[in-house]
Design a protein around this motif. Structure first.
Motif, PDB file in Angstrom:
ATOM      1  N   GLN A 153      30.275  23.949  23.512  1.00 57.42           N
ATOM      2  CA  GLN A 153      30.699  24.766  24.641  1.00 57.42           C
ATOM      3  C   GLN A 153      32.029  25.438  24.352  1.00 57.42           C
ATOM      4  O   GLN A 153      32.955  24.833  23.837  1.00 57.42           O
ATOM      5  CB  GLN A 153      30.811  23.918  25.904  1.00 57.42           C
ATOM      6  N   ARG A 154      32.104  26.725  24.691  1.00 57.61           N
ATOM      7  CA  ARG A 154      33.333  27.479  24.497  1.00 57.61           C
ATOM      8  C   ARG A 154      33.760  28.088  25.831  1.00 57.61           C
ATOM      9  O   ARG A 154      32.934  28.351  26.696  1.00 57.61           O
ATOM     10  CB  ARG A 154      33.134  28.582  23.452  1.00 57.61           C
ATOM     11  N   TRP A 155      35.068  28.341  25.951  1.00 58.68           N
ATOM     12  CA  TRP A 155      35.622  28.817  27.207  1.00 58.68           C
ATOM     13  C   TRP A 155      36.546  30.000  26.968  1.00 58.68           C
ATOM     14  O   TRP A 155      37.234  30.078  25.953  1.00 58.68           O
ATOM     15  CB  TRP A 155      36.425  27.712  27.896  1.00 58.68           C
ATOM     16  N   LEU A 156      36.571  30.902  27.937  1.00 60.24           N
ATOM     17  CA  LEU A 156      37.614  31.912  28.051  1.00 60.24           C
ATOM     18  C   LEU A 156      38.403  31.612  29.320  1.00 60.24           C
ATOM     19  O   LEU A 156      37.815  31.393  30.385  1.00 60.24           O
ATOM     20  CB  LEU A 156      37.007  33.314  28.150  1.00 60.24           C
ATOM     21  N   ARG A 157      39.725  31.611  29.212  1.00 65.48           N
ATOM     22  CA  ARG A 157      40.585  31.282  30.346  1.00 65.48           C
ATOM     23  C   ARG A 157      41.222  32.570  30.856  1.00 65.48           C
ATOM     24  O   ARG A 157      42.028  33.179  30.168  1.00 65.48           O
ATOM     25  CB  ARG A 157      41.647  30.276  29.919  1.00 65.48           C
ATOM     26  N   VAL A 158      40.813  32.985  32.055  1.00 67.01           N
ATOM     27  CA  VAL A 158      41.189  34.292  32.588  1.00 67.01           C
ATOM     28  C   VAL A 158      42.078  34.120  33.821  1.00 67.01           C
ATOM     29  O   VAL A 158      41.698  33.432  34.780  1.00 67.01           O
ATOM     30  CB  VAL A 158      39.937  35.104  32.965  1.00 67.01           C
ATOM     31  N   GLY A 159      43.239  34.733  33.807  1.00 67.25           N
ATOM     32  CA  GLY A 159      44.106  34.775  34.985  1.00 67.25           C
ATOM     33  C   GLY A 159      43.771  36.001  35.809  1.00 67.25           C
ATOM     34  O   GLY A 159      43.690  37.115  35.272  1.00 67.25           O
ATOM     35  N   ALA A 160      43.543  35.824  37.109  1.00 71.93           N
ATOM     36  CA  ALA A 160      43.118  36.933  37.974  1.00 71.93           C
ATOM     37  C   ALA A 160      44.082  37.112  39.131  1.00 71.93           C
ATOM     38  O   ALA A 160      44.320  36.177  39.901  1.00 71.93           O
ATOM     39  CB  ALA A 160      41.710  36.674  38.513  1.00 71.93           C
ATOM     40  N   LEU A 161      44.625  38.315  39.258  1.00 69.65           N
ATOM     41  CA  LEU A 161      45.433  38.665  40.416  1.00 69.65           C
ATOM     42  C   LEU A 161      44.517  39.137  41.538  1.00 69.65           C
ATOM     43  O   LEU A 161      43.370  39.546  41.307  1.00 69.65           O
ATOM     44  CB  LEU A 161      46.432  39.754  40.042  1.00 69.65           C
ATOM     45  N   SER A 162      45.027  39.093  42.771  1.00 71.03           N
ATOM     46  CA  SER A 162      44.192  39.417  43.930  1.00 71.03           C
ATOM     47  C   SER A 162      43.656  40.838  43.877  1.00 71.03           C
ATOM     48  O   SER A 162      42.626  41.139  44.477  1.00 71.03           O
ATOM     49  CB  SER A 162      44.989  39.214  45.224  1.00 71.03           C
ATOM     50  N   THR A 163      44.319  41.729  43.138  1.00 69.55           N
ATOM     51  CA  THR A 163      43.892  43.124  43.057  1.00 69.55           C
ATOM     52  C   THR A 163      42.563  43.306  42.342  1.00 69.55           C
ATOM     53  O   THR A 163      41.963  44.382  42.422  1.00 69.55           O
ATOM     54  CB  THR A 163      44.970  43.950  42.340  1.00 69.55           C
ATOM     55  N   VAL A 164      42.086  42.286  41.627  1.00 72.88           N
ATOM     56  CA  VAL A 164      40.817  42.436  40.886  1.00 72.88           C
ATOM     57  C   VAL A 164      39.783  41.386  41.283  1.00 72.88           C
ATOM     58  O   VAL A 164      38.733  41.294  40.663  1.00 72.88           O
ATOM     59  CB  VAL A 164      41.051  42.381  39.360  1.00 72.88           C
ATOM     60  N   GLU A 165      40.080  40.595  42.313  1.00 69.44           N
ATOM     61  CA  GLU A 165      39.176  39.510  42.689  1.00 69.44           C
ATOM     62  C   GLU A 165      37.902  40.002  43.366  1.00 69.44           C
ATOM     63  O   GLU A 165      36.878  39.317  43.351  1.00 69.44           O
ATOM     64  CB  GLU A 165      39.884  38.530  43.633  1.00 69.44           C
ATOM     65  N   SER A 166      37.944  41.181  43.979  1.00 69.04           N
ATOM     66  CA  SER A 166      36.814  41.629  44.788  1.00 69.04           C
ATOM     67  C   SER A 166      35.742  42.361  43.998  1.00 69.04           C
ATOM     68  O   SER A 166      34.568  42.326  44.369  1.00 69.04           O
ATOM     69  CB  SER A 166      37.302  42.540  45.922  1.00 69.04           C
ATOM     70  N   HIS A 167      36.127  43.066  42.936  1.00 70.84           N
ATOM     71  CA  HIS A 167      35.117  43.838  42.215  1.00 70.84           C
ATOM     72  C   HIS A 167      35.233  43.736  40.700  1.00 70.84           C
ATOM     73  O   HIS A 167      34.284  43.317  40.035  1.00 70.84           O
ATOM     74  CB  HIS A 167      35.169  45.311  42.616  1.00 70.84           C
TER      75      HIS A 167
END
Length: 307
Positions: free
Chosen positions: A94-108
């Protein structure tokens, strides 16, 4: 060659103090005494020949030398941890990508990118771990090597220095209210009527809040009280739909509601062009093929137009 007197415990202590901005909290996190962590930092500073932290009333902060070391030490220690984890989990693959998301991109943007990613051959065996929070929090974790990429509107954040930002598109903040709100459909020559209603707005010391403060200065008004400070899109949306709250929202978060008429944009522009939404990488970390692939998916989804 690495100074042989520098041990992994020195780097772990340094990274934890940088993360916690406090010797006491770092010591508690590492389950050692405060004198013990102070000694480790002192030994590390002696070995590198530079002061790494400055103490102040708000806690400790990194010096320029500390920032330089952080850029390299964080990813290096994380790479070692990943190597050990890979050996332990080799049987699972199993491999993972760790992504930080700001609220400006959470919806789409991010949900669409994840959907495209998992639908591609490359994304079949790579899972996505999404971490949300403020730009300062996420960019600090990226600098430490604890995230692979951060996505969102973050160019005004102080922590973005020494990281590589790639612009994807511009996104503005909008003033929105529920359909039937007293201000809905009303011509607004000034911002004065806005202060008669509660606001849902980004918290202080965030990238988006800087734009709110600038708006208030331009229109000679103050943030009304009571108000709700939050980055939570569901909380802001619910308050706006159920009450007379005015929501200062990223366009992406309200686009569908504006289309279906449940939310209405006020007749007073908040921003003209908006801020730069993009992806941020730590160039001291060796990018994986999976990270390259996911960033390309983000670019393709962004090119479809979100604004």
């Amino acid at each position: 060659m690495l100074n042989q007197r520098i041990k992994l415990r020195h780097l772990n202590a340094f990274l934890e103090v940088a993360r916690r901005r406090s010797f006491a909290r770092a010591a508690e996190s590492l389950s050692i005494t405060q004198p013990g962590i102070s000694k480790a930092i002192r030994e590390l500073e002696e070995n590198v020949g530079a002061v790494l932290f400055e103490r102040g009333v708000q806690g400790v902060s990194l010096t320029q030398a500390g920032l330089t070391l952080l850029r390299h030490a964080g990813p290096a220690v994380r790479a070692l941890e990943e190597g050990v984890e890979a050996l332990a989990d080799a049987h699972g693959g199993q491999r993972w990508l760790r992504v930080g998301a700001l609220s400006t991109v959470e919806s789409h943007l991010l949900p669409a990118a994840i959907q495209h990613w998992h639908g591609s051959p490359q994304g079949q065996d790579v899972s996505i771990q999404v971490v949300t929070g403020t730009s300062a929090f996420l960019l600090s974790r990226l600098a430490l090597g604890e995230l692979d990429v951060v996505v969102g509107r973050m160019t005004e954040a102080r922590e973005i220095r020494d990281l590589a930002f790639e612009h994807l598109y511009y996104q503005s903040l909008r003033l929105v209210v529920r359909a039937g709100h007293p201000l809905a459909g009303q011509p607004l020559d000034t911002a004065d009527p806005l202060v008669d209603y509660p606001w849902a707005l980004p918290p202080q010391r965030t990238t988006l809040r800087q734009q709110v403060d600038s708006f208030c200065v331009r229109h000679a008004i103050s943030v009304p009280h009571p108000c709700v400070e939050t980055l939570s899109l569901p909380i802001s949306r619910r308050l706006t739909l159920d009450t007379d709250t005015i929501w200062i929202a990223p366009f992406e978060a309200v686009a569908e509601a504006l289309d279906d008429g449940s939310l209405v944009e006020l007749g007073l522009a908040f921003e003209q062009r908006g801020g730069s939404v993009g992806l941020c990488l730590n160039t001291t970390m060796q990018p994986t093929t999976a990270l390259h692939g996911f960033c390309e998916v983000l670019r393709r989804v962004a090119d479809q137009g979100i604004g």
